[in-house]
Motif scaffolding. Structure first.
Motif, PDB file in Angstrom:
ATOM      1  N   MET A   1     -29.803  84.793   9.877  1.00 11.89           N
ATOM      2  CA  MET A   1     -30.828  83.955   9.703  1.00 11.89           C
ATOM      3  C   MET A   1     -32.038  84.503   8.950  1.00 11.89           C
ATOM      4  O   MET A   1     -33.092  83.670   8.441  1.00 11.89           O
ATOM      5  CB  MET A   1     -31.370  83.213  10.825  1.00 11.89           C
ATOM      6  N   VAL A   2     -32.095  85.935   8.745  1.00 12.07           N
ATOM      7  CA  VAL A   2     -33.225  86.512   8.238  1.00 12.07           C
ATOM      8  C   VAL A   2     -32.770  87.680   7.360  1.00 12.07           C
ATOM      9  O   VAL A   2     -31.636  88.092   7.396  1.00 12.07           O
ATOM     10  CB  VAL A   2     -34.047  87.228   9.471  1.00 12.07           C
ATOM     11  N   GLU A   3     -33.739  88.012   6.286  1.00 11.89           N
ATOM     12  CA  GLU A   3     -33.466  89.188   5.539  1.00 11.89           C
ATOM     13  C   GLU A   3     -34.029  90.371   6.080  1.00 11.89           C
ATOM     14  O   GLU A   3     -35.044  90.398   6.466  1.00 11.89           O
ATOM     15  CB  GLU A   3     -33.998  88.795   4.180  1.00 11.89           C
ATOM     16  N   TYR A   4     -33.251  91.393   6.174  1.00 12.19           N
ATOM     17  CA  TYR A   4     -33.689  92.330   6.828  1.00 12.19           C
ATOM     18  C   TYR A   4     -32.979  93.824   6.269  1.00 12.19           C
ATOM     19  O   TYR A   4     -32.286  93.831   5.414  1.00 12.19           O
ATOM     20  CB  TYR A   4     -33.340  92.603   8.345  1.00 12.19           C
TER      21      TYR A   4
ATOM     22  N   GLU B   1     -39.367  84.220  18.013  1.00 15.94           N
ATOM     23  CA  GLU B   1     -40.387  84.247  19.323  1.00 15.94           C
ATOM     24  C   GLU B   1     -39.634  84.928  20.808  1.00 15.94           C
ATOM     25  O   GLU B   1     -40.299  85.477  21.359  1.00 15.94           O
ATOM     26  CB  GLU B   1     -40.858  82.903  19.754  1.00 15.94           C
ATOM     27  N   THR B   2     -38.367  84.800  20.635  1.00 17.02           N
ATOM     28  CA  THR B   2     -37.843  85.324  22.010  1.00 17.02           C
ATOM     29  C   THR B   2     -36.532  86.412  21.546  1.00 17.02           C
ATOM     30  O   THR B   2     -36.456  87.255  22.555  1.00 17.02           O
ATOM     31  CB  THR B   2     -37.234  84.174  22.340  1.00 17.02           C
ATOM     32  N   ASP B   3     -35.753  86.032  20.253  1.00 17.07           N
ATOM     33  CA  ASP B   3     -34.621  87.018  20.394  1.00 17.07           C
ATOM     34  C   ASP B   3     -34.517  87.213  18.851  1.00 17.07           C
ATOM     35  O   ASP B   3     -33.516  86.668  18.344  1.00 17.07           O
ATOM     36  CB  ASP B   3     -33.499  86.404  20.876  1.00 17.07           C
ATOM     37  N   LEU B   4     -35.129  88.140  18.380  1.00 17.55           N
ATOM     38  CA  LEU B   4     -34.812  88.642  16.943  1.00 17.55           C
ATOM     39  C   LEU B   4     -33.396  89.183  16.490  1.00 17.55           C
ATOM     40  O   LEU B   4     -33.032  88.970  15.465  1.00 17.55           O
ATOM     41  CB  LEU B   4     -35.698  89.724  16.610  1.00 17.55           C
ATOM     42  N   ALA B   5     -32.899  89.929  17.642  1.00 18.99           N
ATOM     43  CA  ALA B   5     -31.468  90.417  17.340  1.00 18.99           C
ATOM     44  C   ALA B   5     -30.633  89.276  17.094  1.00 18.99           C
ATOM     45  O   ALA B   5     -29.649  89.427  16.471  1.00 18.99           O
ATOM     46  CB  ALA B   5     -31.157  91.020  18.807  1.00 18.99           C
ATOM     47  N   LYS B   6     -30.770  88.257  17.774  1.00 19.87           N
ATOM     48  CA  LYS B   6     -29.828  87.047  17.726  1.00 19.87           C
ATOM     49  C   LYS B   6     -29.921  86.576  16.313  1.00 19.87           C
ATOM     50  O   LYS B   6     -29.015  86.116  15.626  1.00 19.87           O
ATOM     51  CB  LYS B   6     -30.155  86.123  18.888  1.00 19.87           C
ATOM     52  N   ALA B   7     -31.256  86.327  15.828  1.00 24.52           N
ATOM     53  CA  ALA B   7     -31.479  85.746  14.448  1.00 24.52           C
ATOM     54  C   ALA B   7     -30.843  86.797  13.310  1.00 24.52           C
ATOM     55  O   ALA B   7     -30.306  86.163  12.511  1.00 24.52           O
ATOM     56  CB  ALA B   7     -32.959  85.728  14.132  1.00 24.52           C
ATOM     57  N   ILE B   8     -30.799  88.118  13.819  1.00 19.20           N
ATOM     58  CA  ILE B   8     -30.297  89.226  12.699  1.00 19.20           C
ATOM     59  C   ILE B   8     -28.791  88.845  12.830  1.00 19.20           C
ATOM     60  O   ILE B   8     -27.778  88.867  11.545  1.00 19.20           O
ATOM     61  CB  ILE B   8     -30.681  90.376  13.083  1.00 19.20           C
ATOM     62  N   GLU B   9     -28.073  88.701  14.070  1.00 24.24           N
ATOM     63  CA  GLU B   9     -26.602  88.440  14.224  1.00 24.24           C
ATOM     64  C   GLU B   9     -26.241  87.079  13.614  1.00 24.24           C
ATOM     65  O   GLU B   9     -25.075  86.974  12.820  1.00 24.24           O
ATOM     66  CB  GLU B   9     -26.184  88.446  15.601  1.00 24.24           C
ATOM     67  N   GLU B  10     -26.986  85.956  13.517  1.00 21.70           N
ATOM     68  CA  GLU B  10     -26.555  84.683  12.833  1.00 21.70           C
ATOM     69  C   GLU B  10     -27.160  84.655  11.585  1.00 21.70           C
ATOM     70  O   GLU B  10     -27.014  83.576  10.844  1.00 21.70           O
ATOM     71  CB  GLU B  10     -27.352  83.772  13.756  1.00 21.70           C
TER      72      GLU B  10
ATOM     73  N   ALA C   1     -35.939 102.764  11.101  1.00 23.96           N
ATOM     74  CA  ALA C   1     -36.905 101.552  10.839  1.00 23.96           C
ATOM     75  C   ALA C   1     -36.112 100.195  10.608  1.00 23.96           C
ATOM     76  O   ALA C   1     -35.189 100.347   9.549  1.00 23.96           O
ATOM     77  CB  ALA C   1     -38.141 101.986   9.975  1.00 23.96           C
ATOM     78  N   TYR C   2     -36.561  99.134  11.053  1.00 24.38           N
ATOM     79  CA  TYR C   2     -36.152  97.906  10.746  1.00 24.38           C
ATOM     80  C   TYR C   2     -37.114  96.998  10.367  1.00 24.38           C
ATOM     81  O   TYR C   2     -38.197  96.835  10.858  1.00 24.38           O
ATOM     82  CB  TYR C   2     -35.606  97.024  12.223  1.00 24.38           C
ATOM     83  N   GLY C   3     -36.944  96.482   9.023  1.00 23.54           N
ATOM     84  CA  GLY C   3     -37.874  95.589   8.438  1.00 23.54           C
ATOM     85  C   GLY C   3     -37.637  94.264   8.054  1.00 23.54           C
ATOM     86  O   GLY C   3     -36.126  94.054   7.672  1.00 23.54           O
ATOM     87  N   ILE C   4     -38.167  93.355   8.459  1.00 26.11           N
ATOM     88  CA  ILE C   4     -37.845  91.940   8.194  1.00 26.11           C
ATOM     89  C   ILE C   4     -38.391  91.449   7.167  1.00 26.11           C
ATOM     90  O   ILE C   4     -39.682  91.091   6.964  1.00 26.11           O
ATOM     91  CB  ILE C   4     -38.322  91.064   9.718  1.00 26.11           C
ATOM     92  N   MET C   5     -37.663  91.131   6.091  1.00 25.55           N
ATOM     93  CA  MET C   5     -38.299  91.068   4.628  1.00 25.55           C
ATOM     94  C   MET C   5     -38.329  89.709   4.426  1.00 25.55           C
ATOM     95  O   MET C   5     -39.164  89.426   3.254  1.00 25.55           O
ATOM     96  CB  MET C   5     -37.488  91.852   3.668  1.00 25.55           C
ATOM     97  N   GLY C   6     -37.521  88.592   5.077  1.00 24.48           N
ATOM     98  CA  GLY C   6     -37.794  87.355   4.286  1.00 24.48           C
ATOM     99  C   GLY C   6     -36.887  86.450   5.447  1.00 24.48           C
ATOM    100  O   GLY C   6     -36.258  86.940   6.524  1.00 24.48           O
TER     101      GLY C   6
END
Length: 702
Positions: free
Chosen positions: A690-693, A679-688, A661-666
């Motif tokens: 930009m999000v807590e997961y 809206e388009t590419d959550l994987a890229k947001a994780i790679e950069e 399970a992947y959880g986007i926490m913040g």
């Protein structure tokens, strides 16, 4: 010409398709018998034996022009023969000929004219012949609702049919009807009735009808995944087809047997049987069977990882498809050849071929067929290391399957309503017949007594009785209608298989969350927002393929019970799609949310699902977020948008191995900065970063 035509379906890569017969006069519709049409006995139907033999001979003719001339002669002769059953058989045969020429509306008009003829010659055999053909033509035209109502009448008249050929034909219609609606027990029951009727006939058409019936039973067993039984029945049919030199039917049966061997992973046997099918099909001029058999041989070689032999087989099939102008099969063969290129290491060129011909096939395929094709495309992307493209293909496949799931649900509800209305109509007709019978008895009493005063009294008494009966019947009908409405209201909010809430119920629940109340609740509860957990069962199609659809249904029901056992009374557990579930946690503590999700993964995977003495290991992949999402007001990211983020998180889990399970926490950056990627590419947001997961892994499953 034959009443029954055989068509060959599509077949791609690992999907070996069985050649379903298009029963032009045996289309499957849902019928509910409500008794005989009348309590009065019917006389034996009138037939003309000589003309019946001429119709049988016409159905075996291969020269189309000669067949047209013979049918015209039969129609002229039947006009002067005092044989109602033979008359309607001749004209329904003409209707089928018209439909085969592409004029389905004209064929249905012929049947409408025969309806008036049947009113004047009300033998049950006449009605069965006319109604069975009307059901077939309406279904062929796509008028399912109208065909269902006609099928209701057909089931009533069929009980009184006398002629063995007519009883065979009517029961074959109903057999095909229930098979297409997955009512296999009833389909087999009518197939046995057709077999019993056929046992009383012995003419040049008997063998053809028996083979066709056995072929239909083969398809029923195949749908039920009882492949040994299907092979046994098809073997008997094949022997009889070869004994009677029916090369086209024999080739079709061999194609079906090749499919069955492939489903049993006996690919060497499948190749041998398809070779036999090709030999007979070439002699019979059935080029469609030749193409599908060669494609299936290529598929079997791919299963066996014998790519050079697969390439040779598919290349030769492609040349034949071009020669006969079969563009759709040619595109499918090119897609399969592209697949082989990728598996042999020529990834760039192979992927280009697969993508190009997949796009061409999309224009011809139904949503369900194209969803299957996407699964193979996603497998290629995974083999090529193109994980982003794989994720996009899986997302599109999921969207198409949801579309098919919703369409099938709406179709099921529509058919249920039509059946209900048809039954109500039948009950009204029965009530009118009873009232007419009462009125006739009143008149007979009046004629016998010949006294105006007594006649008046009898009429009044019977009139009052009828009014009371009608009043009571109306009350009972209203009560039944209220019960049905309550049941429909309940089922409209629940999934029929798992009894979980459905999408409509969730949308109504989420609409009740007033924005002002949500703001107050955030202030009062602080770190206790809601949460959305989206789960997808891993490799669910593999479960259906290996254990059967009944086992797949049992997995869905068992996991639904496990999820409900973990949920609180305030939480919502929803069946979101085919194998997807959504859990809405109310007022959850975001700090303990990962542990809750971890317990859910454990509850799904720790114990297998048991079905018919077999243990089915099950895991799931999940994506989860809080609501409001990462502290962003719901006016900017509503629950549906938050759910899309959870969906992207789920598919990241799928791409990276499943059972997790992947959880986007913040958020680690301002929302406005990361919003486009959310809206388009959550994987890229994780790679950069930009999000807590957080990533949670489910228990290992043997």
């Amino acid at each position: 010409m034959s009443r029954h035509a055989t068509s060959v379906p599509k077949n791609h890569r690992f999907f070996n398709a069985i050649p379903h017969p298009v029963w032009m006069l045996a289309i499957v519709l849902a019928c509910f018998s409500s008794g005989t049409v009348s309590s009065q006995p019917f006389p034996s139907p009138w037939t003309d034996a000589a003309l019946e033999q001429r119709i049988d001979a016409y159905l075996n003719m291969r020269d189309r022009e000669a067949a047209r001339a013979e049918l015209d002669a039969i129609l002229s002769a039947v006009e002067t023969a005092n044989a109602p059953t033979t008359y309607v058989r001749a004209w329904t045969t003409q209707a089928v000929s018209i439909a085969q020429d592409g004029d389905v509306e004209g064929a249905i008009q012929v049947i409408q004219d025969l309806m008036e003829y049947a009113e004047r010659h009300a033998y049950p055999d006449v009605w069965v012949e006319v109604l069975a053909n009307k059901v077939a033509l309406l279904t062929w035209q796509g008028e399912t609702a109208r065909a269902l109502v006609v099928a209701e009448q057909l089931s009533e008249y069929l009980e009184d049919a006398v002629d063995h050929r007519v009883r065979y034909y009517g029961n074959v219609v109903v057999t095909g009807l229930f098979r297409s609606n997955s009512q296999y027990e009833r389909a087999l029951s009518h197939a046995l009735a057709a077999q019993e009727a056929l046992s009383h006939t012995n003419n040049e058409r008997t063998a053809t009808r028996r083979i066709s019936l056995q072929q239909q039973i083969t398809f029923i067993y195949s749908d039920l995944r009882n492949y040994p039984a299907a092979l046994e029945v098809s073997e008997r049919a094949l022997r009889e087809a070869l004994e009677n030199d029916y090369l086209g039917l024999a080739a079709s049966l061999l194609l079906a047997r090749g499919y069955l061997f492939s489903q049993m992973d006996q690919h060497e046997d499948a190749i041998e049987v398809h070779r036999q099918a090709i030999d007979l099909a070439e002699q019979a001029g059935e080029i469609g069977i030749v193409l599908v058999s060669r494609n299936n041989i290529g598929s079997a070689y791919i299963h066996l990882e014998r790519y050079e032999e697969a390439h040779t087989e598919l290349t030769e099939a492609l040349a034949l498809a071009k020669e006969v102008g079969d563009e759709e099969t040619a595109d499918l063969l090119r897609y399969n050849l592209g697949y082989i290129q990728v598996m042999q290491g020529d990834i760039e060129a192979g992927i280009a071929e697969v993508e190009f011909y997949a796009t061409r096939l999309q224009a011809r395929y139904s949503a369900a067929e194209y969803a299957e094709l996407l699964e193979h495309t996603a497998t290629l992307y995974e083999h090529a290391g193109m994980y982003q493209e794989q994720a996009q293909a899986l997302l599109e496949q999921r969207r198409l399957r949801e579309e098919v799931f919703q369409a099938e649900r709406e179709k099921s509800i529509s058919e249920m309503q039509v059946r209900f209305e048809a039954r109500e109509q039948a009950q009204q007709i029965e009530l009118l017949e009873q009232r007419n019978a009462l009125q006739e008895r009143v008149i007979e009493n009046a004629a016998l007594q010949r006294q105006i005063f007594i006649l008046f009294g009898v009429v009044v008494v019977f009139g009052l009785i009828i009014m009371i009966m009608l009043y009571r019947m109306a009350r009972r009908a209203n009560l039944r209608l209220k019960v049905v409405n309550k049941q429909l209201e309940f089922h409209s909010m629940r999934d029929p298989l798992t009894h979980l809430l459905n999408r409509r119920a969730l949308q109504e629940q989420m609409q009740k969350r007033n924005p002002a109340e949500k703001a107050d609740r955030r202030v009062k509860l602080g770190e206790h927002p809601d949460a959305l957990i989206l789960l997808d069962i891993d490799f669910f199609k593999r479960i259906n393929d290996n254990f059967g659809h009944a086992a797949g249904d049992e997995v869905l029901k068992e996991l639904s019970q496990r999820l409900q056992g973990l949920a609180r009374s305030s939480d919502l557990v929803v069946r979101w799609g085919g194998e997807e579930f959504l859990i809405v946690l109310r007022n959850s503590d975001s700090k303990v949310l990962p542990s809750i999700v971890s317990r859910i993964l454990d509850a799904i995977a720790e114990q297998p699902v048991h079905f018919e003495g077999r243990a089915i290991p099950v895991t799931a992949t999940a994506g989860f977020v809080t609501l409001p999402f990462a502290g962003v007001p719901e006016e900017e990211v509503n629950w549906e948008r938050a759910l899309q983020i959870a969906d992207m998180a789920l598919y990241i889990g799928k791409v990276h191995g499943r059972n997790q399970a992947y959880g986007i926490m913040g958020l680690k950056v301002p929302f406005e900065q990361v919003q486009p990627l959310l809206e388009t590419d959550l994987a890229k947001a994780i790679e950069e970063d930009m999000v807590e997961y957080t990533v949670l892994h489910g228990p290992k499953v043997n």
